[in-house]
Design a protein around this motif. Structure first.
Motif, PDB file in Angstrom:
ATOM      1  N   UNK A  49      16.738   7.563   0.060  1.00 36.03           N
ATOM      2  CA  UNK A  49      16.646   8.389  -1.144  1.00 36.03           C
ATOM      3  C   UNK A  49      15.558   7.850  -2.078  1.00 36.03           C
ATOM      4  N   UNK A  50      15.071   8.711  -2.946  1.00 35.48           N
ATOM      5  CA  UNK A  50      14.032   8.313  -3.905  1.00 35.48           C
ATOM      6  C   UNK A  50      14.527   7.199  -4.823  1.00 35.48           C
ATOM      7  N   UNK A  51      15.769   7.307  -5.274  1.00 34.73           N
ATOM      8  CA  UNK A  51      16.337   6.282  -6.152  1.00 34.73           C
ATOM      9  C   UNK A  51      16.385   4.944  -5.421  1.00 34.73           C
ATOM     10  N   UNK A  52      16.839   4.961  -4.183  1.00 39.98           N
ATOM     11  CA  UNK A  52      16.908   3.748  -3.360  1.00 39.98           C
ATOM     12  C   UNK A  52      15.504   3.175  -3.154  1.00 39.98           C
ATOM     13  N   UNK A  53      14.547   4.048  -2.904  1.00 41.55           N
ATOM     14  CA  UNK A  53      13.169   3.618  -2.675  1.00 41.55           C
ATOM     15  C   UNK A  53      12.576   2.976  -3.930  1.00 41.55           C
ATOM     16  N   UNK A  54      12.760   3.609  -5.078  1.00 41.38           N
ATOM     17  CA  UNK A  54      12.258   3.063  -6.348  1.00 41.38           C
ATOM     18  C   UNK A  54      12.890   1.703  -6.618  1.00 41.38           C
ATOM     19  N   UNK A  55      14.192   1.631  -6.450  1.00 44.46           N
ATOM     20  CA  UNK A  55      14.912   0.376  -6.674  1.00 44.46           C
ATOM     21  C   UNK A  55      14.402  -0.717  -5.746  1.00 44.46           C
ATOM     22  N   UNK A  56      14.223  -0.384  -4.478  1.00 42.12           N
ATOM     23  CA  UNK A  56      13.788  -1.377  -3.501  1.00 42.12           C
ATOM     24  C   UNK A  56      12.366  -1.851  -3.747  1.00 42.12           C
ATOM     25  N   UNK A  57      11.464  -0.942  -4.058  1.00 42.38           N
ATOM     26  CA  UNK A  57      10.080  -1.339  -4.329  1.00 42.38           C
ATOM     27  C   UNK A  57      10.032  -2.246  -5.551  1.00 42.38           C
ATOM     28  N   UNK A  58      10.763  -1.876  -6.596  1.00 42.11           N
ATOM     29  CA  UNK A  58      10.789  -2.708  -7.800  1.00 42.11           C
ATOM     30  C   UNK A  58      11.374  -4.087  -7.495  1.00 42.11           C
ATOM     31  N   UNK A  59      12.411  -4.129  -6.686  1.00 40.33           N
ATOM     32  CA  UNK A  59      12.999  -5.415  -6.310  1.00 40.33           C
ATOM     33  C   UNK A  59      12.013  -6.241  -5.485  1.00 40.33           C
ATOM     34  N   UNK A  60      11.356  -5.614  -4.524  1.00 42.88           N
ATOM     35  CA  UNK A  60      10.401  -6.344  -3.697  1.00 42.88           C
ATOM     36  C   UNK A  60       9.280  -6.943  -4.545  1.00 42.88           C
ATOM     37  N   UNK A  61       8.785  -6.190  -5.504  1.00 42.12           N
ATOM     38  CA  UNK A  61       7.719  -6.688  -6.375  1.00 42.12           C
ATOM     39  C   UNK A  61       8.235  -7.813  -7.269  1.00 42.12           C
ATOM     40  N   UNK A  62       9.341  -7.576  -7.965  1.00 37.09           N
ATOM     41  CA  UNK A  62       9.845  -8.586  -8.911  1.00 37.09           C
ATOM     42  C   UNK A  62      10.315  -9.843  -8.185  1.00 37.09           C
ATOM     43  N   UNK A  63      10.952  -9.693  -7.034  1.00 40.08           N
ATOM     44  CA  UNK A  63      11.409 -10.859  -6.275  1.00 40.08           C
ATOM     45  C   UNK A  63      10.212 -11.652  -5.739  1.00 40.08           C
ATOM     46  N   UNK A  64       9.221 -10.954  -5.229  1.00 44.31           N
ATOM     47  CA  UNK A  64       8.034 -11.638  -4.717  1.00 44.31           C
ATOM     48  C   UNK A  64       7.318 -12.388  -5.835  1.00 44.31           C
ATOM     49  N   UNK A  65       7.156 -11.743  -6.976  1.00 44.05           N
ATOM     50  CA  UNK A  65       6.512 -12.416  -8.110  1.00 44.05           C
ATOM     51  C   UNK A  65       7.309 -13.646  -8.547  1.00 44.05           C
ATOM     52  N   UNK A  66       8.620 -13.513  -8.564  1.00 44.51           N
ATOM     53  CA  UNK A  66       9.472 -14.654  -8.946  1.00 44.51           C
ATOM     54  C   UNK A  66       9.301 -15.804  -7.965  1.00 44.51           C
ATOM     55  N   UNK A  67       9.369 -15.507  -6.683  1.00 51.37           N
ATOM     56  CA  UNK A  67       9.308 -16.558  -5.669  1.00 51.37           C
ATOM     57  C   UNK A  67       7.924 -17.217  -5.591  1.00 51.37           C
ATOM     58  N   UNK A  68       6.868 -16.414  -5.699  1.00 49.33           N
ATOM     59  CA  UNK A  68       5.519 -16.982  -5.594  1.00 49.33           C
ATOM     60  C   UNK A  68       5.073 -17.697  -6.859  1.00 49.33           C
ATOM     61  N   UNK A  69       5.535 -17.234  -8.020  1.00 53.26           N
ATOM     62  CA  UNK A  69       5.098 -17.851  -9.279  1.00 53.26           C
ATOM     63  C   UNK A  69       6.029 -18.961  -9.757  1.00 53.26           C
ATOM     64  N   UNK A  70       7.277 -18.926  -9.284  1.00 56.63           N
ATOM     65  CA  UNK A  70       8.261 -19.883  -9.776  1.00 56.63           C
ATOM     66  C   UNK A  70       8.772 -19.522 -11.168  1.00 56.63           C
TER      67      UNK A  70
END
Length: 181
Positions: A49-70
């Motif tokens: 679903x679009x909602x699931x997709x938006x949520x997942x993309x936002x999570x992937x971006x924010x989680x990646x930024x958190x993990x790579x930047x500390x």
């Protein structure tokens, strides 16, 4: 029931990860669980679903930024950004196009008049904007563990309560089967 369980996997993974090793483990566990639950959803339903997709993309971006930047700010702001996106969608669709809530619930329930859809849409808009503010307040004011507990044990019950409080409105303005066109 399976769909509901799949939706909860990333949240459960976040909580377990936090208890096991802290916020970075929680972020990593959530990232892996999100990819896994999305893959399961695609296998079972052949679409996301679009909602699931938006949520997942936002999570992937924010989680990646958190993990790579500390920097944990990114994962803590993710709910705020998500709530703001949803609130904005409800706001925009209150003036343009069909109300977002009608698009989401239109096949499950019919309301008597368009004004009822609009009023319900505005309620959801304010709910999401309020949740964005609450998330910001909690993560910026309280210790990290408090924010984690709010994210896992606070936001979901608040959302369920909000939805339950909408039931009387939905029942009151539900269109009878003969008036549905």
């Amino acid at each position: 029931m399976l769909k509901l369980l799949i939706e909860f996997i990333p949240l459960i993974a976040f909580f377990i990860g936090y208890k096991v090793g802290g916020i970075f483990d929680a972020t990593l566990y959530t990232l892996v669980a999100t990819v896994g639950s999305t893959a399961i959803t695609l296998l079972l339903k052949q679409k996301v679903s679009k909602v699931h997709l938006i949520t997942n993309v936002l999570l992937l971006v924010s989680a990646s930024l958190t993990l790579f930047s500390g920097n944990t700010t990114f994962i803590k702001m993710k709910p705020t950004i998500l709530y703001t996106i949803f609130g904005s969608a409800f706001f925009i669709t209150s003036f343009k196009w069909e109300p977002a809530i009608k698009l989401a619930l239109g096949t499950a329930i019919q309301l008597k008049e368009d004004i009822h859809w609009l009023q319900l849409n505005i309620r959801f808009m304010w709910f999401f904007f309020t949740m964005a503010v609450v998330n910001e307040f909690v993560w910026r004011t309280f210790p990290e563990e408090t924010w984690v507990n709010f994210k896992v044990f606070g936001a979901l019950p608040i959302t369920i309560l909000f939805l339950l409080f909408q039931l009387p409105y939905l029942i009151k303005y539900k269109a009878s089967d003969s008036s549905v066109q």
